[in-house]
Design a protein around this motif. Structure first.
Motif, PDB file in Angstrom:
ATOM      1  N   PHE A 139       0.833  -1.203   0.000  1.00 45.13           N
ATOM      2  CA  PHE A 139       0.000   0.000   0.000  1.00 45.13           C
ATOM      3  C   PHE A 139       0.872   1.259   0.000  1.00 45.13           C
ATOM      4  O   PHE A 139       0.643   2.189  -0.768  1.00 45.13           O
ATOM      5  N   VAL A 140       1.906   1.268   0.850  1.00 47.20           N
ATOM      6  CA  VAL A 140       2.805   2.422   0.923  1.00 47.20           C
ATOM      7  C   VAL A 140       3.525   2.615  -0.408  1.00 47.20           C
ATOM      8  O   VAL A 140       3.586   3.724  -0.932  1.00 47.20           O
ATOM      9  N   ARG A 182      -9.044   1.349   4.102  1.00 48.67           N
ATOM     10  CA  ARG A 182      -9.126   0.447   2.949  1.00 48.67           C
ATOM     11  C   ARG A 182      -9.510  -0.968   3.390  1.00 48.67           C
ATOM     12  O   ARG A 182     -10.234  -1.669   2.690  1.00 48.67           O
ATOM     13  N   ARG A 207      -5.390   5.639   6.241  1.00 44.03           N
ATOM     14  CA  ARG A 207      -6.002   5.278   4.960  1.00 44.03           C
ATOM     15  C   ARG A 207      -5.914   3.782   4.696  1.00 44.03           C
ATOM     16  O   ARG A 207      -6.823   3.199   4.106  1.00 44.03           O
ATOM     17  N   PHE A 208      -4.829   3.164   5.118  1.00 41.43           N
ATOM     18  CA  PHE A 208      -4.700   1.721   4.958  1.00 41.43           C
ATOM     19  C   PHE A 208      -5.777   1.016   5.789  1.00 41.43           C
ATOM     20  O   PHE A 208      -6.441   0.094   5.310  1.00 41.43           O
ATOM     21  N   LEU A 216      -1.016   7.707   6.043  1.00 36.31           N
ATOM     22  CA  LEU A 216      -0.969   6.425   5.331  1.00 36.31           C
ATOM     23  C   LEU A 216      -1.581   5.290   6.146  1.00 36.31           C
ATOM     24  O   LEU A 216      -2.329   4.471   5.613  1.00 36.31           O
ATOM     25  N   THR A 235       1.219   4.079  -2.922  1.00 37.50           N
ATOM     26  CA  THR A 235       0.840   5.453  -2.595  1.00 37.50           C
ATOM     27  C   THR A 235       1.989   6.419  -2.829  1.00 37.50           C
ATOM     28  O   THR A 235       1.778   7.531  -3.291  1.00 37.50           O
ATOM     29  N   VAL A 236       3.211   6.003  -2.542  1.00 38.41           N
ATOM     30  CA  VAL A 236       4.359   6.899  -2.608  1.00 38.41           C
ATOM     31  C   VAL A 236       4.910   7.027  -4.026  1.00 38.41           C
ATOM     32  O   VAL A 236       5.755   7.845  -4.284  1.00 38.41           O
ATOM     33  N   LYS A 237       4.378   6.268  -4.970  1.00 38.07           N
ATOM     34  CA  LYS A 237       4.838   6.405  -6.354  1.00 38.07           C
ATOM     35  C   LYS A 237       4.621   7.824  -6.850  1.00 38.07           C
ATOM     36  O   LYS A 237       5.374   8.325  -7.660  1.00 38.07           O
ATOM     37  N   HIS A 238       3.585   8.475  -6.393  1.00 35.92           N
ATOM     38  CA  HIS A 238       3.269   9.843  -6.779  1.00 35.92           C
ATOM     39  C   HIS A 238       3.270  10.707  -5.521  1.00 35.92           C
ATOM     40  O   HIS A 238       2.218  11.088  -5.023  1.00 35.92           O
ATOM     41  N   ALA A 293      -0.918  12.866  -0.326  1.00 32.69           N
ATOM     42  CA  ALA A 293      -0.830  11.406  -0.446  1.00 32.69           C
ATOM     43  C   ALA A 293      -0.024  10.797   0.686  1.00 32.69           C
ATOM     44  O   ALA A 293      -0.275   9.657   1.080  1.00 32.69           O
ATOM     45  N   LEU A 294       0.929  11.540   1.221  1.00 27.40           N
ATOM     46  CA  LEU A 294       1.808  10.981   2.246  1.00 27.40           C
ATOM     47  C   LEU A 294       1.242  11.102   3.660  1.00 27.40           C
ATOM     48  O   LEU A 294       1.703  10.424   4.558  1.00 27.40           O
TER      49      LEU A 294
END
Length: 191
Positions: free
Chosen positions: A23-24, A46, A42-43, A39, A27-30, A35-36
Motif C-alpha cells: 500500500f505504501v 481500505r 487510509r490503509f 498512510l 501510494t508513494v509512487k506519486h 498522499a503521504l
C-alpha cells in the motif's frame, strides 16, 4: 529446529505488514503532501477497520482472526487463504515499512517523536499560517545559521581551523538564505 512451522497468527501478521508495504509503495509512487499524510489511517480505512485496531495488530496486542484475514484478502484483491501462507522472507515489523517510505522520501517523519513534532508544527501553522511561517523561519534561521566568531562564547574554540570556519559559516548562511528566499509568501484567504 531448522524448519519448524510458524504459527498462523505470526504468518498473518507478517502478511498484513506485507500488505501495508504494498500500500505504501503504491501510494508513494506519486508523492505529494496529501498522499503521504495519514498512510496508516487510509490503509485501515481500505481494510474497513479502525486505525486504532490496525495499530493494535501491528503492536501484536491483537491477532488477525479467520474472518478478518478473509476480509483483508478480499479488500486487497488477494486469493483466499493468502493471509495464511508464507510469502518469501517475512517482514520484521514496522521497520521495513519505515525504511521503504523514508528511502523514497527522507523528509517524512521516521518515528513517533518526529510525527509528534510535525503534528505540532502543522497544528500551529493551520491555526495561524502567517505568524507560524514567520516565527518558524526565524527560529530555523537562528538554529541552522552558524554563529559568527564574534558571537561565539569566550573560551570555546571552533572545531574547524580558523581559515576554514568563516568560509564554511558563510556557505551555510548563504544556503539558508537561498532556502528562505525560495519560500513563497502566503496568499491571504478569500472570505
Amino acid at each position: 529446529m531448522p524448519n519448524a512451522p510458524r504459527d498462523v497468527a505470526q504468518i498473518r501478521l507478517d502478511n498484513a505488514l506485507r500488505l501495508f508495504d504494498e500500500f505504501v509503495a503504491a501510494t508513494v509512487k506519486h508523492p505529494d503532501a496529501a498522499a503521504l499524510r495519514g498512510l496508516e489511517r487510509r490503509f485501515a480505512e481500505r481494510l474497513q477497520i479502525q486505525p486504532s485496531y490496525w495499530s493494535q495488530i501491528k503492536s501484536r496486542s491483537r491477532q488477525i482472526g479467520e474472518r478478518l484475514a478473509r476480509q483483508f484478502e478480499q479488500l486487497s484483491h488477494k486469493p483466499v487463504f493468502w493471509m495464511d501462507q508464507e510469502h518469501g522472507s517475512a517482514p520484521s515489523g514496522a521497520a521495513p515499512v519505515a525504511a521503504s517510505v523514508t528511502d523514497l522520501n527522507p523528509s517524512l517523519p521516521q518515528d513517533d517523536d518526529e510525527r509528534f513534532i510535525v503534528g505540532l508544527v502543522l497544528t500551529y501553522y493551520r491555526r495561524h499560517p502567517q505568524r507560524a511561517r514567520t516565527r518558524l523561519l526565524d527560529l530555523l534561521g537562528e538554529v541552522l545559521t552558524p554563529p559568527t566568531e564574534a558571537a561565539s562564547p569566550a573560551g570555546i574554540r571552533p572545531t574547524k581551523p580558523q581559515s576554514q570556519a568563516p568560509a564554511a559559516a558563510a556557505s551555510e548562511a548563504s544556503a539558508w538564505e537561498q532556502v528562505a528566499k525560495g519560500i513563497a509568501p502566503l496568499k491571504p484567504k478569500k472570505r
